[in-house]
Design a protein around this motif. Sequence first.
Motif, PDB file in Angstrom:
ATOM      1  N   PRO A   1       0.823  -1.201   0.000  1.00  0.00           N
ATOM      2  CA  PRO A   1       0.000   0.000   0.000  1.00  0.00           C
ATOM      3  C   PRO A   1       0.860   1.256   0.000  1.00  0.00           C
ATOM      4  CG  PRO A   1       0.036  -0.967   2.180  1.00  0.00           C
ATOM      5  CD  PRO A   1       0.791  -1.911   1.291  1.00  0.00           C
ATOM      6  N   VAL A   2       0.500   2.204  -0.836  1.00  0.00           N
ATOM      7  CA  VAL A   2       1.193   3.496  -0.896  1.00  0.00           C
ATOM      8  C   VAL A   2       0.205   4.559  -0.434  1.00  0.00           C
ATOM      9  CG1 VAL A   2       2.363   5.183  -2.358  1.00  0.00           C
ATOM     10  CG2 VAL A   2       2.636   2.725  -2.814  1.00  0.00           C
ATOM     11  N   PRO A   3       0.332   5.036   0.809  1.00  0.00           N
ATOM     12  CA  PRO A   3      -0.629   6.024   1.310  1.00  0.00           C
ATOM     13  C   PRO A   3      -0.410   7.381   0.653  1.00  0.00           C
ATOM     14  CG  PRO A   3       1.090   5.643   2.936  1.00  0.00           C
ATOM     15  CD  PRO A   3       1.340   4.662   1.815  1.00  0.00           C
ATOM     16  N   VAL A   4      -1.500   7.991   0.230  1.00  0.00           N
ATOM     17  CA  VAL A   4      -1.454   9.304  -0.421  1.00  0.00           C
ATOM     18  C   VAL A   4      -2.261  10.279   0.424  1.00  0.00           C
ATOM     19  CG1 VAL A   4      -1.910  10.606  -2.523  1.00  0.00           C
ATOM     20  CG2 VAL A   4      -1.282   8.182  -2.669  1.00  0.00           C
ATOM     21  N   ALA A   5      -1.566  11.194   1.107  1.00  0.00           N
ATOM     22  CA  ALA A   5      -2.237  12.167   1.967  1.00  0.00           C
ATOM     23  C   ALA A   5      -3.018  13.162   1.116  1.00  0.00           C
ATOM     24  CB  ALA A   5      -1.217  12.892   2.832  1.00  0.00           C
ATOM     25  N   LEU A   6      -4.247  13.423   1.516  1.00  0.00           N
ATOM     26  CA  LEU A   6      -5.120  14.297   0.742  1.00  0.00           C
ATOM     27  C   LEU A   6      -5.459  15.585   1.494  1.00  0.00           C
ATOM     28  CD1 LEU A   6      -7.589  11.564  -0.566  1.00  0.00           C
ATOM     29  CD2 LEU A   6      -5.529  12.435  -1.662  1.00  0.00           C
ATOM     30  N   ASP A   7      -4.690  15.882   2.551  1.00  0.00           N
ATOM     31  CA  ASP A   7      -5.025  17.065   3.340  1.00  0.00           C
ATOM     32  C   ASP A   7      -4.537  18.361   2.692  1.00  0.00           C
ATOM     33  OD1 ASP A   7      -2.407  16.367   3.699  1.00  0.00           O
ATOM     34  OD2 ASP A   7      -2.360  16.693   5.868  1.00  0.00           O
ATOM     35  N   ARG A   8      -3.580  18.253   1.745  1.00  0.00           N
ATOM     36  CA  ARG A   8      -3.088  19.464   1.084  1.00  0.00           C
ATOM     37  C   ARG A   8      -3.502  19.520  -0.383  1.00  0.00           C
ATOM     38  NH1 ARG A   8       1.001  18.017   4.607  1.00  0.00           N
ATOM     39  NH2 ARG A   8       1.638  19.620   6.087  1.00  0.00           N
ATOM     40  N   ASP A   9      -3.362  18.411  -1.088  1.00  0.00           N
ATOM     41  CA  ASP A   9      -3.692  18.372  -2.510  1.00  0.00           C
ATOM     42  C   ASP A   9      -4.983  17.609  -2.724  1.00  0.00           C
ATOM     43  OD1 ASP A   9      -1.365  19.711  -3.183  1.00  0.00           O
ATOM     44  OD2 ASP A   9      -0.212  17.859  -3.282  1.00  0.00           O
ATOM     45  N   PRO A  10      -5.814  18.028  -3.655  1.00  0.00           N
ATOM     46  CA  PRO A  10      -7.040  17.285  -3.948  1.00  0.00           C
ATOM     47  C   PRO A  10      -6.718  15.930  -4.543  1.00  0.00           C
ATOM     48  CG  PRO A  10      -6.708  19.025  -5.572  1.00  0.00           C
ATOM     49  CD  PRO A  10      -5.683  19.238  -4.502  1.00  0.00           C
ATOM     50  N   VAL A  11      -7.668  15.006  -4.399  1.00  0.00           N
ATOM     51  CA  VAL A  11      -7.439  13.636  -4.831  1.00  0.00           C
ATOM     52  C   VAL A  11      -7.111  13.549  -6.316  1.00  0.00           C
ATOM     53  CG1 VAL A  11      -9.910  13.227  -5.211  1.00  0.00           C
ATOM     54  CG2 VAL A  11      -8.395  11.299  -4.789  1.00  0.00           C
ATOM     55  N   GLN A  12      -7.729  14.411  -7.141  1.00  0.00           N
ATOM     56  CA  GLN A  12      -7.506  14.321  -8.589  1.00  0.00           C
ATOM     57  C   GLN A  12      -6.094  14.735  -8.984  1.00  0.00           C
ATOM     58  OE1 GLN A  12      -9.718  16.311  -7.078  1.00  0.00           O
ATOM     59  NE2 GLN A  12      -9.864  18.330  -8.019  1.00  0.00           N
ATOM     60  N   THR A  13      -5.365  15.377  -8.057  1.00  0.00           N
ATOM     61  CA  THR A  13      -3.967  15.740  -8.297  1.00  0.00           C
ATOM     62  C   THR A  13      -3.011  14.794  -7.576  1.00  0.00           C
ATOM     63  OG1 THR A  13      -4.566  18.066  -8.544  1.00  0.00           O
ATOM     64  CG2 THR A  13      -2.259  17.571  -8.065  1.00  0.00           C
ATOM     65  N   ALA A  14      -3.341  14.492  -6.303  1.00  0.00           N
ATOM     66  CA  ALA A  14      -2.423  13.730  -5.466  1.00  0.00           C
ATOM     67  C   ALA A  14      -2.261  12.287  -5.933  1.00  0.00           C
ATOM     68  CB  ALA A  14      -2.903  13.763  -4.014  1.00  0.00           C
ATOM     69  N   LEU A  15      -3.361  11.601  -6.244  1.00  0.00           N
ATOM     70  CA  LEU A  15      -3.252  10.205  -6.645  1.00  0.00           C
ATOM     71  C   LEU A  15      -2.474  10.031  -7.952  1.00  0.00           C
ATOM     72  CD1 LEU A  15      -6.694   8.606  -5.668  1.00  0.00           C
ATOM     73  CD2 LEU A  15      -4.458   8.094  -4.712  1.00  0.00           C
ATOM     74  N   PRO A  16      -2.773  10.803  -9.013  1.00  0.00           N
ATOM     75  CA  PRO A  16      -1.969  10.642 -10.230  1.00  0.00           C
ATOM     76  C   PRO A  16      -0.487  10.949 -10.019  1.00  0.00           C
ATOM     77  CG  PRO A  16      -4.026  11.762 -10.732  1.00  0.00           C
ATOM     78  CD  PRO A  16      -3.924  11.696  -9.237  1.00  0.00           C
ATOM     79  N   ARG A  17      -0.172  11.969  -9.224  1.00  0.00           N
ATOM     80  CA  ARG A  17       1.235  12.282  -8.991  1.00  0.00           C
ATOM     81  C   ARG A  17       1.925  11.127  -8.263  1.00  0.00           C
ATOM     82  NH1 ARG A  17       0.769  16.918  -6.857  1.00  0.00           N
ATOM     83  NH2 ARG A  17       0.827  16.324  -4.660  1.00  0.00           N
ATOM     84  N   ALA A  18       1.234  10.542  -7.272  1.00  0.00           N
ATOM     85  CA  ALA A  18       1.813   9.399  -6.562  1.00  0.00           C
ATOM     86  C   ALA A  18       1.983   8.201  -7.490  1.00  0.00           C
ATOM     87  CB  ALA A  18       0.931   9.029  -5.374  1.00  0.00           C
ATOM     88  N   ALA A  19       1.044   8.007  -8.411  1.00  0.00           N
ATOM     89  CA  ALA A  19       1.167   6.898  -9.373  1.00  0.00           C
ATOM     90  C   ALA A  19       2.391   7.091 -10.254  1.00  0.00           C
ATOM     91  CB  ALA A  19      -0.097   6.814 -10.220  1.00  0.00           C
ATOM     92  N   ARG A  20       2.619   8.306 -10.682  1.00  0.00           N
ATOM     93  CA  ARG A  20       3.764   8.596 -11.548  1.00  0.00           C
ATOM     94  C   ARG A  20       5.070   8.380 -10.785  1.00  0.00           C
ATOM     95  NH1 ARG A  20       1.748  12.832 -13.324  1.00  0.00           N
ATOM     96  NH2 ARG A  20       2.605  14.259 -11.773  1.00  0.00           N
ATOM     97  N   GLN A  21       5.099   8.730  -9.515  1.00  0.00           N
ATOM     98  CA  GLN A  21       6.329   8.632  -8.735  1.00  0.00           C
ATOM     99  C   GLN A  21       6.641   7.207  -8.289  1.00  0.00           C
ATOM    100  OE1 GLN A  21       5.363  11.400  -5.616  1.00  0.00           O
ATOM    101  NE2 GLN A  21       6.064  13.207  -6.778  1.00  0.00           N
ATOM    102  N   THR A  22       5.611   6.381  -8.136  1.00  0.00           N
ATOM    103  CA  THR A  22       5.815   5.043  -7.564  1.00  0.00           C
ATOM    104  C   THR A  22       5.619   3.910  -8.565  1.00  0.00           C
ATOM    105  OG1 THR A  22       3.494   4.852  -6.888  1.00  0.00           O
ATOM    106  CG2 THR A  22       5.028   5.870  -5.321  1.00  0.00           C
ATOM    107  N   ALA A  23       5.176   4.228  -9.787  1.00  0.00           N
ATOM    108  CA  ALA A  23       4.882   3.207 -10.804  1.00  0.00           C
ATOM    109  C   ALA A  23       3.767   2.270 -10.363  1.00  0.00           C
ATOM    110  CB  ALA A  23       6.134   2.413 -11.160  1.00  0.00           C
ATOM    111  N   ALA A  24       2.869   2.767  -9.518  1.00  0.00           N
ATOM    112  CA  ALA A  24       1.705   1.965  -9.110  1.00  0.00           C
ATOM    113  C   ALA A  24       0.795   1.738 -10.306  1.00  0.00           C
ATOM    114  CB  ALA A  24       0.946   2.661  -7.991  1.00  0.00           C
ATOM    115  N   ARG A  25       0.128   0.594 -10.331  1.00  0.00           N
ATOM    116  CA  ARG A  25      -0.788   0.268 -11.413  1.00  0.00           C
ATOM    117  C   ARG A  25      -2.217   0.107 -10.940  1.00  0.00           C
ATOM    118  NH1 ARG A  25       1.952   2.537 -13.920  1.00  0.00           N
ATOM    119  NH2 ARG A  25       3.442   1.911 -15.532  1.00  0.00           N
ATOM    120  N   VAL A  26      -2.447   0.218  -9.628  1.00  0.00           N
ATOM    121  CA  VAL A  26      -3.790   0.092  -9.059  1.00  0.00           C
ATOM    122  C   VAL A  26      -3.953   1.170  -7.991  1.00  0.00           C
ATOM    123  CG1 VAL A  26      -5.435  -1.418  -7.870  1.00  0.00           C
ATOM    124  CG2 VAL A  26      -3.770  -2.406  -9.450  1.00  0.00           C
ATOM    125  N   ALA A  27      -5.154   1.740  -7.918  1.00  0.00           N
ATOM    126  CA  ALA A  27      -5.482   2.697  -6.868  1.00  0.00           C
ATOM    127  C   ALA A  27      -6.820   2.311  -6.260  1.00  0.00           C
ATOM    128  CB  ALA A  27      -5.552   4.121  -7.429  1.00  0.00           C
TER     129      ALA A  27
END
Length: 500
Positions: A236-262
């Motif tokens: 699991p890769v936790p993505v904090a949403l307290d600063r960035d909205p989900v539509q920005t934070a999740l894609p950025r985390a996917a790009r940084q971690t090479a995740a294929r599922v959210a």
Amino acid sequence: MLPWRVARRHRSNRREVALIGSGHIGAARLASLLGDVRSGRGPAYRELAAAVRVLVDDGRLPSGTRLPAERALAAELSLSRVTVTHAYGELRENGWADARQGSGTWVRLPDGPLRADGAWVPGPVRGGVIDLTHAAPPAPQLMAELVRRAMDRLDAELAGHGYGPDGLLALRERVADRFAARGLPTDPDQIVVTGGALHAIGTALGELAGPGDRVLVEHPTYPAVLDVIDDAGARPVPVALDRDPVQTALPRAARQTAARVAYLMADFQNPTGALLDDDARARLVERLARLDVVAIVDETFVDLDLRDGPPDGPRPVAAHAPRGGDVVTVGGVSKIAWGGLRLGWIRAAREPAARMRRRLARAQISPPVLEQLIGIEVLDALEDLRAERIGPLRAQRGRLVAEIAAEFPDWRVEVPDGGLMLWCDLGTEMSTALCAVAPRHGLSLAPGPRFGPGRSFEDRLRLPFTHPEPVLAEAVRRLRRAVDDVGAGPVSEARAELVV
């Protein structure tokens, strides 16, 4: 003869536990889960013992896990060895640990009602204890009649052999029609029937992620999902949403971690109650699709819209998917109907739906017929069930908010538009200590860190409003006594901040 031994290793940023016979947890890993146990609210050994009890009680430290050597844990926590020795003794004395010469000390659940060790599920609660751990409402009165109607349908099914790996067509048609009514045309062949929403999540994860794969999760998130990801060997890769909205934070985390599922909840997220609007959903799935990330969207709370007026929520997340197959949607009837009705579903593109259906058929042959018949009645009576559910939930939410404002004016409470719980900011890191003392005040609580990896959310508490109003009022009075017990300080005269 050598004893039977099994060795496994689970690796994730949530926990790393080597299981050899009974489990073992390293000193560094246990210290990261415990955090700072020197708050000064009591003897350090008692605070350490209480923190370990909380980890055992909520499943983060499974029963049978061998604790680290006293000297090693003392060094990691910057405590004296005597303090750790006394803490281990306190655990043994109160039934939370056992020890044997040469084998060390291992944790256990105390004698009492059987519980599903290590699982995030409601269990037996001692008489007089108010359970604020799980958001599990009782069945609406209408459910008894719906079960009787399903029994009438059963006669026609008994003439056959009862096996149907695809699930009953009538049920899949109703689930598909429900998606279509919300703006997402769906064919019954795209629906996979499961034994509840969590079963659906586990099935989807088993198809989309394997050992070592990264899975993005909102931070905080639903605790059972962290367990399912861990059991799959994924990370699991936790993505904090307290600063960035989900539509920005999740894609950025996917790009940084090479995740294929959210994994995410767009409708009254657990535990925060957040609701994503259509614009945010469209931007989120478009960005994830460009990164080849499949979103597993959990709609467990979608029918619990507590806003005034008729339900008119955003379209399903999958309705915004540019290629159709970029979103897998899971849902169920446990919240709108009853938790004892273990019935859920997956909505996916035809090809992955067929693969998941085969996966389930190999494991269970077919879903139970009677549960599906009840599910048909539930979906046919969905608006009547909502009418019975929503009014009391609105009143209970309002009562719990008012009681918290009166007793804990320093707490920050965001009032959700739907769902079953409040996510409270306590203003100080006391969640684990509070949960440790709560049972002696007749309360069962879930510590904030259970909703994320490590020691996050030690200043948060999730409080469900699933009990009747008088019970909620009594629960807050007991919570007041528990807070006083951990020495959280005097009550401020300021009013609680309510964000509506």
